[in-house]
Design a protein around this motif. Structure first.
Motif, PDB file in Angstrom:
ATOM      1  N   TYR A  92     -14.709 -32.972 -19.321  1.00 42.14           N
ATOM      2  CA  TYR A  92     -14.319 -31.560 -19.195  1.00 42.14           C
ATOM      3  C   TYR A  92     -14.558 -30.821 -20.510  1.00 42.14           C
ATOM      4  O   TYR A  92     -13.619 -30.347 -21.140  1.00 42.14           O
ATOM      5  CB  TYR A  92     -12.848 -31.441 -18.788  1.00 42.14           C
ATOM      6  CG  TYR A  92     -12.543 -32.079 -17.455  1.00 42.14           C
ATOM      7  CD1 TYR A  92     -12.848 -31.416 -16.268  1.00 42.14           C
ATOM      8  CD2 TYR A  92     -11.956 -33.343 -17.383  1.00 42.14           C
ATOM      9  CE1 TYR A  92     -12.583 -32.012 -15.040  1.00 42.14           C
ATOM     10  CE2 TYR A  92     -11.679 -33.937 -16.159  1.00 42.14           C
ATOM     11  CZ  TYR A  92     -12.002 -33.271 -14.993  1.00 42.14           C
ATOM     12  OH  TYR A  92     -11.745 -33.839 -13.776  1.00 42.14           O
ATOM     13  N   ASP A  94     -15.687 -27.909 -21.152  1.00 41.16           N
ATOM     14  CA  ASP A  94     -15.319 -26.485 -21.178  1.00 41.16           C
ATOM     15  C   ASP A  94     -13.824 -26.263 -21.039  1.00 41.16           C
ATOM     16  O   ASP A  94     -13.310 -25.213 -21.402  1.00 41.16           O
ATOM     17  CB  ASP A  94     -16.038 -25.748 -20.031  1.00 41.16           C
ATOM     18  CG  ASP A  94     -17.541 -25.785 -20.222  1.00 41.16           C
ATOM     19  OD1 ASP A  94     -17.969 -25.891 -21.398  1.00 41.16           O
ATOM     20  OD2 ASP A  94     -18.267 -25.726 -19.212  1.00 41.16           O
ATOM     21  N   ASP A  95     -13.141 -27.239 -20.443  1.00 42.38           N
ATOM     22  CA  ASP A  95     -11.729 -27.029 -20.136  1.00 42.38           C
ATOM     23  C   ASP A  95     -10.797 -27.621 -21.186  1.00 42.38           C
ATOM     24  O   ASP A  95      -9.613 -27.310 -21.204  1.00 42.38           O
ATOM     25  CB  ASP A  95     -11.402 -27.629 -18.767  1.00 42.38           C
ATOM     26  CG  ASP A  95     -12.113 -26.868 -17.655  1.00 42.38           C
ATOM     27  OD1 ASP A  95     -12.451 -25.691 -17.900  1.00 42.38           O
ATOM     28  OD2 ASP A  95     -12.329 -27.438 -16.572  1.00 42.38           O
ATOM     29  N   GLN A  97     -10.039 -27.780 -25.070  1.00 41.21           N
ATOM     30  CA  GLN A  97     -10.381 -27.221 -26.378  1.00 41.21           C
ATOM     31  C   GLN A  97      -9.927 -28.154 -27.489  1.00 41.21           C
ATOM     32  O   GLN A  97     -10.497 -28.190 -28.577  1.00 41.21           O
ATOM     33  CB  GLN A  97      -9.723 -25.857 -26.550  1.00 41.21           C
ATOM     34  CG  GLN A  97     -10.198 -24.845 -25.517  1.00 41.21           C
ATOM     35  CD  GLN A  97      -9.465 -23.524 -25.644  1.00 41.21           C
ATOM     36  OE1 GLN A  97      -8.431 -23.438 -26.292  1.00 41.21           O
ATOM     37  NE2 GLN A  97     -10.014 -22.503 -25.026  1.00 41.21           N
ATOM     38  N   ASN A 231      -8.444 -24.713 -21.391  1.00 46.28           N
ATOM     39  CA  ASN A 231      -9.046 -23.416 -21.098  1.00 46.28           C
ATOM     40  C   ASN A 231      -7.971 -22.502 -20.514  1.00 46.28           C
ATOM     41  O   ASN A 231      -7.505 -22.702 -19.403  1.00 46.28           O
ATOM     42  CB  ASN A 231     -10.175 -23.626 -20.091  1.00 46.28           C
ATOM     43  CG  ASN A 231     -10.919 -22.353 -19.796  1.00 46.28           C
ATOM     44  OD1 ASN A 231     -10.469 -21.263 -20.137  1.00 46.28           O
ATOM     45  ND2 ASN A 231     -12.067 -22.496 -19.162  1.00 46.28           N
TER      46      ASN A 231
END
Lengths: 403, 240
Positions: A92, A94-95, A97, A231
């Motif tokens: 993941y 993008d999800d 951080q 995210n």
């Protein structure tokens, strides 16, 4: 309908019986003011909780073993390994951080004659980007600190004040014990975090600090808690479910084996509790409104009896049944509306005073005020209707004969 | 050409008080023409007050008919009767029946309030009416600040508020001290003027013969029946 005339009449009647009118209103005043005060306090508390969670970041999340699924204790292989963490972050990109094992430790330390206790939270690089904190001096733990497992520490402004009398402590060292091993940690930064209402509740006497998480790990890096920043644009519940199910899958477990706790869901829980409390106390306050309404009905009945002759006169002069009904109905509505307005003012005042003791700015909900005043007017109509009907139905001849 | 403003046919009024039935009026027939000045006499319990209440549309007959300006009152709804009381009849009571805590002016305005007349016109008309009964300088006084005679004059002004054709006065001087004969005379002068100059039909209930003799026609009641109906003087009825 003669509304204007009836309002004037009602005001005259209320003014000519000031004490009685006030006592009649008292029930409504108490009811409305408690409803307003309680809901305002509830809303203010909700606001504070919301702000508190925002300072943590609403996208803060913890992943951990669902203890309910492991009645016999957690096996070693169920813990999160660095490989698991990497796999999750890679799945993941993008999800997620920020992701790091959530480990903390505490130790005593001493600078000169000043002794104190430190609570060390292990973090990965750039933690300050996600948590709401301000760097006063130096920098936060960075990638090279983490990768190199360096003995670095970032301390709280209060700790800096306590140990170093507010001079810039960057570069100085603090001697601590981690996993029964003496270590000298070099201070690389000082941070400040906004005061929280929970500060008072944390009865701990130790100062908050941050260190690279690897230095807190035992020889073996497996861990049972992961801290994440996700995210924030996505639904935290969905993300948490997805992450924990992915971990369960790669570790060959039931889908519910790992679970999560997000700031959002925690805030929801607290808000639910606050909301339920507000409703419960509000319901009790609403009962006092009904009692107030009965008070109005009682006094209106007395008033109708007292003014029987007046009603007879009015009828003989051409007042219709509906005219008399409106006269008394408007009077009871005005009594309860005035009570409602005074009660609103009082309630807001009580909430403001109460909240000022807790140093919380008071949140007034206009909808609640409208609801309360509207409700008091309904109380006025409901409990005024019976006396008003009684007045309107009086037989003019008997009413005129009444002494 | 005269007009029967009030016509009563075979009117019976029975008060049912639990088991006991009291026949207050026993088959009355009576006609009063527009512009008449009539007094109704009788001792208490003779039925004169019952008749007054029915004439004033405060009560309905048990049997028989009451035609007011040719219309049977029986067929009117409560709201229509309120309108009749408001527009066609002016009441003057023995005990004045002014609303306390309300100024003389506001008392006079009251029938106009229920007649849905707007505030400015109400105010102006009420002042004019008080002027007619010589009380314009007492407009802002409360009833308890006025003498009995003054209060009754306010009540008369109020009765005239919506320019009714019929004035019903129930013992209008009954609550005035007999020493204040000037006040009694004042009141009768007003009633006489209303009848002679304004063309109002004035009906006065009294039990005193010398008061009744101010009027043109004396109807005497006893035991719910008309005993005598005397015309003291005939006058030319002025149509208005």
């Amino acid at each position: 309908m003669l509304i204007f005339e009836n309002i004037l009449l009602a005001l005259t009647a209320i003014r000519s019986n000031k004490m009685r009118s006030f006592l009649t209103m008292l029930g409504i005043i108490i009811g409305i003011s408690s409803v307003i005060a309680i809901t305002s306090i509830g809303a203010s508390a909700k606001g504070v909780v919301g702000k508190e969670f925002e300072s943590y970041g609403m996208n803060n999340m913890y992943l951990y073993v669902n203890w309910a699924m492991t009645p016999d204790g957690v096996d070693y292989e169920d813990l999160f390994t660095p490989e698991d963490i990497e796999a999750l972050a890679a799945r993941y990109p993008d999800d997620i951080q920020y992701i790091a094992p959530s480990i903390s430790s505490s130790s005593k330390t001493k600078i000169g004659r000043t002794e104190g206790k430190l609570n060390m939270t292990g973090v990965a690089a750039d933690y300050n980007k996600y948590k709401n904190m301000k760097m006063l001096h130096g920098r936060m733990i960075n990638k090279s600190d983490v990768d190199g497992q360096k003995d670095r520490i970032v301390i709280d402004k209060k700790a800096a004040l306590y140990f170093f009398n507010n001079e810039n402590p960057v570069g100085k060292t603090l001697g601590v014990v981690i996993n029964e091993e003496m270590k000298d940690l070099t201070i690389v930064g000082v941070y400040e975090i906004e005061a929280s209402i929970f500060d008072g509740m944390r009865a701990s006497d130790s100062y908050s600090t941050y260190v690279p998480y690897p230095i807190l790990e035992y020889s073996d890096p497996a861990t049972s808690y992961l801290e994440l920043y996700t995210n924030e644009k996505k639904n935290q519940n969905d993300l948490g479910t997805e992450f924990s199910q992915y971990l369960s899958r790669i570790k060959g477990k039931d889908p519910q084996f790992y679970t999560f706790e997000s700031a959002e869901s925690q805030m929801g829980t607290i808000n639910n509790i606050l909301g339920t409390l507000s409703i419960a106390i509000g319901a009790i306050a609403a009962i006092s409104l009904v009692v107030g309404g009965i008070g109005i009905m009682n006094i209106m009945l007395v008033s109708v009896t007292e003014r029987t002759r007046e009603i007879g006169i009015r009828k003989s002069l051409g007042a219709r049944t509906s005219d008399i009904l409106m006269q008394f109905l408007i009077e009871s509505m005005i009594i309860s509306a005035i009570g409602g307005i005074i009660g609103t003012g009082l309630g807001v005042g009580i909430a403001a005073i109460g909240m000022s003791f807790a140093h919380i700015s008071v949140v007034i909900q206009p909808s609640v005020i409208l609801l309360a005043v509207g409700f008091s007017a309904i109380v006025g109509v409901f409990f005024g209707l019976y006396p008003a009907r009684k007045a309107a139905k009086l037989d003019p001849i008997e009413a005129l004969r009444y002494e | 050409m005269t007009e029967d403003i009030i016509k009563i046919e075979n009117m019976v009024k029975v008060y049912a008080n639990g088991e006991i039935q009291v026949k207050a009026l026993k088959s009355i027939n009576l006609t009063i023409q527009k512009g008449e000045f009539v007094s109704i006499m009788g001792s208490s319990g003779s039925g004169k007050s019952t008749l007054m209440n029915i004439l004033g549309c405060l009560d309905r007959p048990t049997e028989g008919h009451y035609y007011l300006e040719g219309i049977d009152v029986r067929e009117k709804s409560d709201n229509e009767l309120s309108a009749v009381r408001n527009k066609k009849i002016g009441f003057v009571f023995q005990s004045f029946n002014l609303i306390s805590r309300t100024s003389a002016l506001k008392n006079v305005e009251l029938p106009m309030v229920y007649g849905r007349i707007d505030a400015d016109e109400r105010h102006e008309r009420a002042l004019e009416l008080l002027r007619r009964v010589n009380l314009e300088n007492r407009a802002d006084h409360m009833p308890n600040e006025l003498s009995g005679g003054q209060r009754q004059r306010v009540a008369i002004a109020r009765a005239l508020a919506n320019q009714p054709q019929i004035i019903l006065a129930d013992e209008p001087t009954g609550n005035l001290d007999s020493e204040s004969s000037v006040e009694i005379m004042d009141i009768f002068t007003i009633f006489t003027k209303l009848n002679r100059e304004n063309g109002n039909t004035v009906i006065i209930v009294t039990h005193e013969r010398d008061i009744a003799e101010f009027t043109d026609r004396i109807i005497t009641f006893r035991d719910g029946q008309i005993l005598t109906d005397e015309r003291l003087r005939t006058k030319e009825v002025i149509p208005c």
